[in-house]
Every structure is written in structure tokens, then in C-alpha cells.
Design an enzyme around this catalytic site. Sequence first.
Site, PDB file in Angstrom:
ATOM      1  CG  HIS A 156       0.500   9.572 -25.576  1.00 59.49           C
ATOM      2  ND1 HIS A 156      -0.200  10.139 -24.539  1.00 59.49           N
ATOM      3  CD2 HIS A 156       1.781   9.523 -25.154  1.00 59.49           C
ATOM      4  CE1 HIS A 156       0.632  10.418 -23.548  1.00 59.49           C
ATOM      5  NE2 HIS A 156       1.836  10.058 -23.896  1.00 59.49           N
TER       6      HIS A 156
ATOM      7  CG  ASN B 249      -1.088  16.107 -21.161  1.00 56.96           C
ATOM      8  OD1 ASN B 249      -0.125  15.399 -20.859  1.00 56.96           O
ATOM      9  ND2 ASN B 249      -2.190  16.162 -20.428  1.00 56.96           N
TER      10      ASN B 249
ATOM     11  NE  ARG C 182       1.192  16.627 -13.797  1.00 57.64           N
ATOM     12  CZ  ARG C 182       1.773  15.812 -12.943  1.00 57.64           C
ATOM     13  NH1 ARG C 182       1.434  15.814 -11.681  1.00 57.64           N
ATOM     14  NH2 ARG C 182       2.714  14.975 -13.350  1.00 57.64           N
TER      15      ARG C 182
ATOM     16  NE  ARG D 172      -4.056  -1.998   1.889  1.00 56.24           N
ATOM     17  CZ  ARG D 172      -3.977  -3.129   2.594  1.00 56.24           C
ATOM     18  NH1 ARG D 172      -3.037  -3.286   3.504  1.00 56.24           N
ATOM     19  NH2 ARG D 172      -4.851  -4.079   2.392  1.00 56.24           N
TER      20      ARG D 172
ATOM     21  CE  LYS E  25       6.081  16.917 -14.902  1.00 57.10           C
ATOM     22  NZ  LYS E  25       6.270  15.658 -15.575  1.00 57.10           N
TER      23      LYS E  25
ATOM     24  CG  HIS F 231       2.499  14.769 -24.505  1.00 56.16           C
ATOM     25  ND1 HIS F 231       3.247  15.909 -24.718  1.00 56.16           N
ATOM     26  CD2 HIS F 231       3.301  13.931 -23.798  1.00 56.16           C
ATOM     27  CE1 HIS F 231       4.435  15.764 -24.158  1.00 56.16           C
ATOM     28  NE2 HIS F 231       4.496  14.583 -23.592  1.00 56.16           N
TER      29      HIS F 231
ATOM     30  CD  GLU G 194      -2.898  15.671 -16.872  1.00 57.80           C
ATOM     31  OE1 GLU G 194      -1.694  15.454 -16.739  1.00 57.80           O
ATOM     32  OE2 GLU G 194      -3.609  15.127 -17.723  1.00 57.80           O
TER      33      GLU G 194
ATOM     34  CG  HIS H 126       7.365   9.767 -24.802  1.00 62.00           C
ATOM     35  ND1 HIS H 126       5.986   9.710 -24.873  1.00 62.00           N
ATOM     36  CD2 HIS H 126       7.648  10.869 -24.057  1.00 62.00           C
ATOM     37  CE1 HIS H 126       5.465  10.716 -24.188  1.00 62.00           C
ATOM     38  NE2 HIS H 126       6.456  11.439 -23.673  1.00 62.00           N
TER      39      HIS H 126
HETATM   40  N1  LIG Z   1       5.688   9.973 -15.774  1.00 62.89           N
HETATM   41  C1  LIG Z   1       5.700  11.001 -16.581  1.00 62.89           C
HETATM   42  O1  LIG Z   1       5.280  12.116 -16.230  1.00 62.89           O
HETATM   43  C2  LIG Z   1       6.274  10.853 -17.958  1.00 62.89           C
HETATM   44  C3  LIG Z   1       6.584  11.979 -18.727  1.00 62.89           C
HETATM   45  C4  LIG Z   1       7.194  11.792 -19.958  1.00 62.89           C
HETATM   46  C5  LIG Z   1       7.473  10.501 -20.414  1.00 62.89           C
HETATM   47  N2  LIG Z   1       7.140   9.427 -19.652  1.00 62.89           N
HETATM   48  C6  LIG Z   1       7.448   8.071 -20.089  1.00 62.89           C
HETATM   49  O2  LIG Z   1       8.864   7.947 -20.153  1.00 62.89           O
HETATM   50  C7  LIG Z   1       9.200   6.946 -21.126  1.00 62.89           C
HETATM   51  C8  LIG Z   1      10.298   7.477 -22.001  1.00 62.89           C
HETATM   52  O3  LIG Z   1      11.413   7.773 -21.196  1.00 62.89           O
HETATM   53  P1  LIG Z   1      12.894   7.745 -21.774  1.00 62.89           P
HETATM   54  O4  LIG Z   1      12.953   8.526 -23.022  1.00 62.89           O
HETATM   55  O5  LIG Z   1      13.806   8.057 -20.668  1.00 62.89           O
HETATM   56  O6  LIG Z   1      13.006   6.236 -22.262  1.00 62.89           O
HETATM   57  P2  LIG Z   1      13.697   4.919 -21.689  1.00 62.89           P
HETATM   58  O7  LIG Z   1      13.468   4.752 -20.258  1.00 62.89           O
HETATM   59  O8  LIG Z   1      13.289   3.847 -22.627  1.00 62.89           O
HETATM   60  O9  LIG Z   1      15.244   5.198 -21.943  1.00 62.89           O
HETATM   61  C9  LIG Z   1      15.681   5.360 -23.270  1.00 62.89           C
HETATM   62  C10 LIG Z   1      16.788   4.361 -23.642  1.00 62.89           C
HETATM   63  O10 LIG Z   1      18.005   4.789 -23.059  1.00 62.89           O
HETATM   64  C11 LIG Z   1      18.576   3.763 -22.270  1.00 62.89           C
HETATM   65  N3  LIG Z   1      19.247   4.483 -21.192  1.00 62.89           N
HETATM   66  C12 LIG Z   1      18.713   5.065 -20.094  1.00 62.89           C
HETATM   67  N4  LIG Z   1      19.634   5.771 -19.446  1.00 62.89           N
HETATM   68  C13 LIG Z   1      20.795   5.616 -20.126  1.00 62.89           C
HETATM   69  C14 LIG Z   1      22.110   6.114 -19.936  1.00 62.89           C
HETATM   70  N5  LIG Z   1      22.424   6.959 -18.951  1.00 62.89           N
HETATM   71  N6  LIG Z   1      23.065   5.743 -20.819  1.00 62.89           N
HETATM   72  C15 LIG Z   1      22.760   4.920 -21.850  1.00 62.89           C
HETATM   73  N7  LIG Z   1      21.538   4.453 -22.098  1.00 62.89           N
HETATM   74  C16 LIG Z   1      20.564   4.791 -21.236  1.00 62.89           C
HETATM   75  C17 LIG Z   1      17.428   2.857 -21.913  1.00 62.89           C
HETATM   76  O11 LIG Z   1      17.846   1.542 -21.688  1.00 62.89           O
HETATM   77  C18 LIG Z   1      16.563   2.953 -23.150  1.00 62.89           C
HETATM   78  O12 LIG Z   1      17.065   2.075 -24.146  1.00 62.89           O
HETATM   79  C19 LIG Z   1       7.921   6.629 -21.865  1.00 62.89           C
HETATM   80  O13 LIG Z   1       7.439   5.395 -21.431  1.00 62.89           O
HETATM   81  C20 LIG Z   1       6.966   7.744 -21.469  1.00 62.89           C
HETATM   82  O14 LIG Z   1       5.632   7.341 -21.487  1.00 62.89           O
HETATM   83  C21 LIG Z   1       6.551   9.582 -18.435  1.00 62.89           C
END
Ligand SMILES: NC(=O)c1ccc[n+]([C@@H]2O[C@H](COP(=O)([O-])OP(=O)(O)OC[C@H]3O[C@@H](n4cnc5c(N)ncnc54)[C@H](O)[C@@H]3O)[C@@H](O)[C@H]2O)c1
Length: 364
Positions: free
Chosen positions: A252, A245, A241, A121, A227, A248, A237, A264
Site C-alpha cells: 500500500h 495482508n 484474516r 441501509r 480465502k 500488503h 479481520e 496494486h
Molecule cells: N476488497 C478487497 O478485499 C480487495 C482485495 C484486493 C484488492 N482490492 C482492490 O482492488 C483494486 C485492484 O483491482 P484490479 O486489479 O482488478 O484493478 P481494476 O479494477 O483497476 O482493473 C484493472 C484494469 O483492468 C480493466 N479491466 C477490468 N476487467 C477487464 C477485462 N475483463 N478486460 C479488459 N480490461 C479490464 C479496468 O478498467 C482497469 O483498467 C484496488 O483498488 C485494491 O485496493 C480489494
Amino acid sequence: MNNVFVDLKENSYDVIIKKNSFSSLNKELKERNLYGNILIVVDKSVNKTHSTKIEKFVKSHKGKIEKLILDINESKKSFETLNKIYDKLIKKNFGRDSLLIAVGGGIIGDICGYAAATYSRGIQFVQVPTTLLAAVDSSVGGKTGINFGSVKNIVGAFYQPELVLIDFNFFTSLKEREILCGLGEVIKYAFLSNNEFFLFVQANIKKLLKSSSAQINKAVYESVLFKAGVVASDEKESGLRKILNFGHTFAHAVEIEKKHQILHGEAVIIGMVAALYLSNEKGLLKESLLLTYLQLFDEVKDKIKIKGLDKKKIINAMKKDKKNRDGKIKFVLIKEIGNLILDVEADKKQINNALNNAIKFFKN
Ligand SMILES: NC(=O)c1ccc[n+]([C@@H]2O[C@H](COP(=O)([O-])OP(=O)(O)OC[C@H]3O[C@@H](n4cnc5c(N)ncnc54)[C@H](O)[C@@H]3O)[C@@H](O)[C@H]2O)c1
């Protein structure tokens, strides 16, 4: 670089933004009384290059600590991966007095955040974002979750971390494509915040793409600061907030249509261009401003491969967006920098035109 405080009353936390900050993670945890039983979940790619400093942290921790390395991508942002975290927590007898530390990009952060929100939880949670995108966006604000089938982030929870620690050293191993993805979200903040930051991003876009440290530092700090302000005024949101988006709704849908071959951050770039065209179609954004704003994408547009993007499929995917109300697709559109309009509806023809123009823009 300065730290940012995310002011959410009893859910408030610091975002530490500093080169080498990971080496003082134990100290930062102690200062916040977070020094308990730890499960540290590390992205496999991150562990490959940065295992020495991660091991050093693990060894220096005085209490119980376990490490879990996860091989992830968007299609593994799933219950299956989530179960691996629960499994480790249960097998190693982690109770409510536990701390989950996520070391990775947005995928690791989102999955771990949801695991922390739901295990026993709710257990304590710390984010160590290792991609530019995760640093400027996903690690701050408490949105956590996983995908279900082809529907993005549909299972999730708002769950704030106790601390976010951004160490630029992690960015040294990022591929240019990942920097580009982070830059997509930085560009988003440039549109949302103010002219000064917009002009900074415009003037420094080449250096940002090359991950030059001074420019990256400023971009991360300004993005997180913006942010944090938005999240502090609308944590769940219900209003403001939603501006985060921007781009977005299209993004998406593009991600889903291309089955995550477009990442993304890349999809956000395409989505913002489409949203700019749609803002113009709707008479909100003047032609002259549209052209000025589109110039911001000149350095990045050739790096995004949109071949085979199917407009009809994108529109179908948009119809399933979780932000829709009464079956209507909702967009965040722009009048000028810092002046965004929420929940705008558009007719089929306007959406079609915007998408056509965006696709043409990236093909040129
Ligand atoms: N929670 C939120 O508010 C929010 C906001 C924006 C995006 N997201 C989500 O975030 C995700 C995208 O995040 P992302 O772009 O970080 O993608 P990711 O987590 O897939 O990382 C991108 C790639 O880089 C690699 N990687 C990570 N750190 C590294 C490093 N320091 N050196 C080498 N390689 C590295 C990972 O293995 C992956 O292959 C999506 O799923 C999206 O929906 C969430």
C-alpha cells in the site's frame, strides 16, 4: 470447475467458478431469489469488449433493470464515483428491494460493494469479477470501500455479496499487466496455503502469465477456496484474516508513493519480496528458504518497473497504514509456507534493509 461456498452463517454465499457462467446469471439469481430491481454497474473497459453478453443479460431480465458504465482507475475510487451510483439509484427510484451487480475489477467491486452496503441501509449485492485479481481476491470476503485523498480504502464497510460469479471468458481481454497483478495475489496464496499449491504455482508460472486456461482455473479455484476458509473463520479481520495482508504493508505504501503508477498487484509483488527479506532480517526465515522463495519471482521481476521508488517516502506512507496500532507499523511475516506470523514490529534499520534488498532485487 467446482464452486466454493463461503460459510458465514446468515451471510453465506456461493462463488461460482466456471467458463461461460455469466450466460446463466439470470438463472443463478432466480435460484437465490435475487431476481428484483437491478442496477448493473459495468467497468467501461469491460463493456467495450463484452457489451454483447452484458446487453443480452440486461434484455433477458424480466424486471426493472438499469445499467451504469463507469470509467475508473485508482484515483477515481472516490466519493465522486460513489455519488454517480447513488445518483442513478435515487433518480431511477431504486428502493430497498434492489440488487446491485458489479461487473469489473477490484475497483468497481469495492466501490459498488460500499454503495450496496450504504444505500437504503443496505441492498443486495452480486460481484462479477472480470480481472484475475478481483476473482482470486477482492470479490470474496466482503471488504468494500473507497480511497480518501491518498489514503487507500480508508472509508469502507464489511459487506458480503449474495453471490460471486467468476467467468473466465472475461479474462480473455485482460492485458498481460493485469494478469501479472492477479498473479501477485495468487503467489500470495501460494505462500499462505501449502507446499502443494506453492509447487503448482512455481511449476506453472509461465503458463499462468500467459493466462493458460487449465492453470488459471486451478489457480483461481485454489485461491478462492483458501480465502473462503480464512474469511469463514475470521470475517472481520480480528485475527487469522490478517495473514491475507502478507506483503500488503509495503504494497500500500508503494502504491501511494508512486501515485498508483505501480498497480496494486504489482505493489503486492514488491511488498512480498520486501516481507521475505524482512522475515529473514528478523531471524524468522532461514537464508536457504529465502533464496528458494525469491526464485518464485524470477519470471515476473523484470516486468515490474520500480524506477524512482523513494524509500523514505515509502516508510512515511507505511507510518499511516490503517493496520498500525499505537503508532507502530505492523507486518505479516513468514517462517515457511503456511506458517505466517502476525503483527510483527520491526525497527527502522530492519525495515530499511528489507526495502534496500527488495529494490536491489527488482533492479537486477
Ligand atoms: N476488497 C478487497 O478485499 C480487495 C482485495 C484486493 C484488492 N482490492 C482492490 O482492488 C483494486 C485492484 O483491482 P484490479 O486489479 O482488478 O484493478 P481494476 O479494477 O483497476 O482493473 C484493472 C484494469 O483492468 C480493466 N479491466 C477490468 N476487467 C477487464 C477485462 N475483463 N478486460 C479488459 N480490461 C479490464 C479496468 O478498467 C482497469 O483498467 C484496488 O483498488 C485494491 O485496493 C480489494
